[in-house]
Design a protein around this motif. Structure first.
Motif, PDB file in Angstrom:
ATOM      1  N   TYR A 141      -1.881  63.968  74.989  1.00  0.00           N
ATOM      2  CA  TYR A 141      -2.381  64.809  74.030  1.00  0.00           C
ATOM      3  C   TYR A 141      -3.906  64.873  74.331  1.00  0.00           C
ATOM      4  O   TYR A 141      -4.529  64.333  74.719  1.00  0.00           O
ATOM      5  N   ALA A 142      -4.174  66.129  74.054  1.00  0.00           N
ATOM      6  CA  ALA A 142      -5.538  66.590  74.224  1.00  0.00           C
ATOM      7  C   ALA A 142      -6.535  65.720  73.415  1.00  0.00           C
ATOM      8  O   ALA A 142      -7.789  65.486  73.895  1.00  0.00           O
ATOM      9  N   THR A 143      -6.286  65.105  72.068  1.00  0.00           N
ATOM     10  CA  THR A 143      -7.211  64.751  71.331  1.00  0.00           C
ATOM     11  C   THR A 143      -6.409  63.608  70.601  1.00  0.00           C
ATOM     12  O   THR A 143      -5.271  63.633  70.601  1.00  0.00           O
ATOM     13  N   SER A 144      -7.328  62.546  70.001  1.00  0.00           N
ATOM     14  CA  SER A 144      -6.712  61.640  69.258  1.00  0.00           C
ATOM     15  C   SER A 144      -6.230  62.156  67.535  1.00  0.00           C
ATOM     16  O   SER A 144      -5.782  61.645  66.819  1.00  0.00           O
ATOM     17  N   THR A 145      -7.181  63.182  67.372  1.00  0.00           N
ATOM     18  CA  THR A 145      -7.244  64.007  65.911  1.00  0.00           C
ATOM     19  C   THR A 145      -6.609  65.221  65.938  1.00  0.00           C
ATOM     20  O   THR A 145      -6.436  65.972  66.909  1.00  0.00           O
ATOM     21  N   PRO A 146      -6.180  65.666  64.660  1.00  0.00           N
ATOM     22  CA  PRO A 146      -5.606  66.922  64.673  1.00  0.00           C
ATOM     23  C   PRO A 146      -6.301  68.156  65.487  1.00  0.00           C
ATOM     24  O   PRO A 146      -5.533  69.109  65.989  1.00  0.00           O
ATOM     25  N   SER A 147      -7.699  68.192  65.046  1.00  0.00           N
ATOM     26  CA  SER A 147      -8.551  68.972  65.802  1.00  0.00           C
ATOM     27  C   SER A 147      -9.874  68.365  66.237  1.00  0.00           C
ATOM     28  O   SER A 147     -10.275  67.690  65.349  1.00  0.00           O
ATOM     29  N   LEU A 148     -10.272  68.604  67.168  1.00  0.00           N
ATOM     30  CA  LEU A 148     -11.620  67.974  67.542  1.00  0.00           C
ATOM     31  C   LEU A 148     -12.614  69.109  68.237  1.00  0.00           C
ATOM     32  O   LEU A 148     -12.410  70.093  68.787  1.00  0.00           O
ATOM     33  N   TYR A 184      -6.984  70.612  70.013  1.00  0.00           N
ATOM     34  CA  TYR A 184      -6.003  70.448  69.064  1.00  0.00           C
ATOM     35  C   TYR A 184      -5.050  69.138  69.801  1.00  0.00           C
ATOM     36  O   TYR A 184      -4.946  69.084  70.796  1.00  0.00           O
ATOM     37  N   ARG A 185      -4.669  68.214  68.944  1.00  0.00           N
ATOM     38  CA  ARG A 185      -3.584  67.464  69.303  1.00  0.00           C
ATOM     39  C   ARG A 185      -2.519  68.039  69.692  1.00  0.00           C
ATOM     40  O   ARG A 185      -1.274  67.967  69.097  1.00  0.00           O
ATOM     41  N   LEU A 186      -2.358  68.331  70.952  1.00  0.00           N
ATOM     42  CA  LEU A 186      -0.959  69.034  71.460  1.00  0.00           C
ATOM     43  C   LEU A 186      -0.911  68.420  72.981  1.00  0.00           C
ATOM     44  O   LEU A 186      -2.050  68.198  73.757  1.00  0.00           O
TER      45      LEU A 186
END
Length: 413
Positions: A357-364, A381-383
């Protein structure tokens, strides 16, 4: 030997074989359940049986500007990661797509590349660009950033092609890197600390020329131009590496022991935003930077969050790609325990198929605005993200993409 003894020995050998088979099956099953980053990248290439291919940057997105988009930077990073993983023949399939993009753009034939292409196999004719159908406007749209040409992204394409050349896969890759580099050379800037401007934004035939200058872009260009200079006897490349490197040095601020992210449109006024990659990459890419700018390590650690690192001072969550970048820097500067700790923490961002995932949170938040709409923040985004997966592979293999090896850059004569 009596028959009873022979039967006992045979039974014992059969038991050993069965135990071994069971162990191997369990091991194989465990590996299949959670593939490595290298295995994930390899399987994404294998999903397209033959020929040049661009990989989707965010493969699970089903609509909008990110659907089916293969960003040049992500694919260049994946190429370098596959070389690091010992899969140069798979890496060259993306390299061949980059060469195809150079030769078969629908408009440009001057050495520039687009920021993004359509993911999937590269067929005959002009290369396809990503886009989406807008129901409200009842028309096909293309993202103005994706069709543009950022110098940093093209520098990464140069690094990828040079790594393929270095792996012995042919001079066409080095020739492609030179072609890209000569176009970038046209964007050298004389204002303030010099360096290279951002590139272009928007559609042909008259895209906007970007007047700002990026520290990250010039870091990339320092490495890319230096890479060509090591194998091509032409002062052009060394001169251009020096132009980029001087700009990076000018962005160093001793009052904060940090690098500015670049300049504004005037080419002179520095942007003081503290972004992670602008702090990490100089030490990986610029000769002598570890000795000259070593104090930046403490600045980098100011961006630590939740056992990883954020994109910028905006923080709010772990940026997987950037955390892997710090892990690689730690590994190459003999901070092995810290590197291993970060790599262990990154595993929380792994998906079931081995990507990340790109991040640990829904949006960074990044601290930047969208180039296509300056009223909106630029977010990660968490994708599942190709770039994040590539950087995890690079960190695990301790492979520096700026030098195409497990080394920091050496000063040139």
């Amino acid at each position: 030997m009596q028959r009873s003894q022979q039967r006992s020995i045979r039974r014992f050998l059969i038991i050993l074989l069965l135990v071994g088979a069971t162990t191997m099956t369990q091991s194989d099953a465990a590996e299949a359940a959670v593939p490595t980053a290298c295995a994930s990248l390899s399987s994404q290439i294998d999903a397209v049986p033959t020929g040049p291919v661009f990989l989707a940057s965010f493969p699970t997105v089903t609509e909008g500007p990110l659907h089916g988009a293969a960003f040049l930077y992500d694919n260049a990073a994946a190429t370098l990661a596959l070389v690091a993983c010992g899969k140069p023949e798979k890496a060259r399939r993306i390299g061949d797509a980059i060469l195809a993009a150079l030769g078969r753009d629908r408009f440009w034939h001057d050495g520039r590349l687009r920021n993004g292409y359509a993911a999937g196999p590269v067929g005959d004719g002009p290369l396809k660009l990503a886009g989406w159908w807008d129901k409200d406007k009842n028309q096909w749209l293309e993202d103005r950033y994706q069709v543009g040409s950022d110098n940093g992204n093209m520098a990464w394409a140069m690094l990828a092609l040079l790594a393929l050349d270095r792996a012995g896969l042919g001079e066409d890759y080095r020739n492609g890197a030179e072609r890209i580099g000569r176009w970038i050379g046209l964007t050298a800037d004389s204002r303030g600390p010099g360096g290279f401007t951002g590139g272009t934004f928007g559609h042909e035939p008259a895209p906007e020329k970007l007047a700002w200058k990026s520290t990250e872009h010039n870091i990339d260009l320092t490495a890319a131009f230096s890479g060509i200079a090591r194998v091509v006897s032409d002062g052009f490349w060394r001169d251009h590496a020096d132009i980029a490197q001087r700009f990076v040095g000018a962005m160093w601020n001793t009052s904060c022991n940090c690098f500015a992210v670049g300049t504004g449109d005037d080419g002179v006024t520095s942007n003081p935003l503290l972004a992670l990659d602008a702090q990490v990459w100089p030490l990986l890419a610029v000769p002598g930077a570890v000795d000259r700018y070593g104090a930046v390590i403490a600045t980098i650690e100011r961006l630590a969050v939740d056992h990883g690192f954020a994109y910028s001072e905006a923080k709010e969550g772990v940026w997987t790609e950037g955390t892997a970048q710090v892990a690689l820097l730690y590994a190459l500067t003999n901070r092995v325990a810290q590197a291993n700790s970060l790599l262990a923490a990154i595993q929380a961002q792994q998906t079931s198929n081995g990507s990340y995932y790109a991040t640990s949170t829904p949006s960074l938040p990044t601290g930047f605005t969208l180039p296509t709409d300056p009223t909106k923040p630029r977010l990660y985004y968490r994708l599942p993200h190709l770039g994040a997966t590539a950087w995890v592979a690079l960190a695990e293999r301790r492979f520096n993409p700026f030098t195409a090896g497990s080394t920091l850059p050496q000063s040139h004569p």
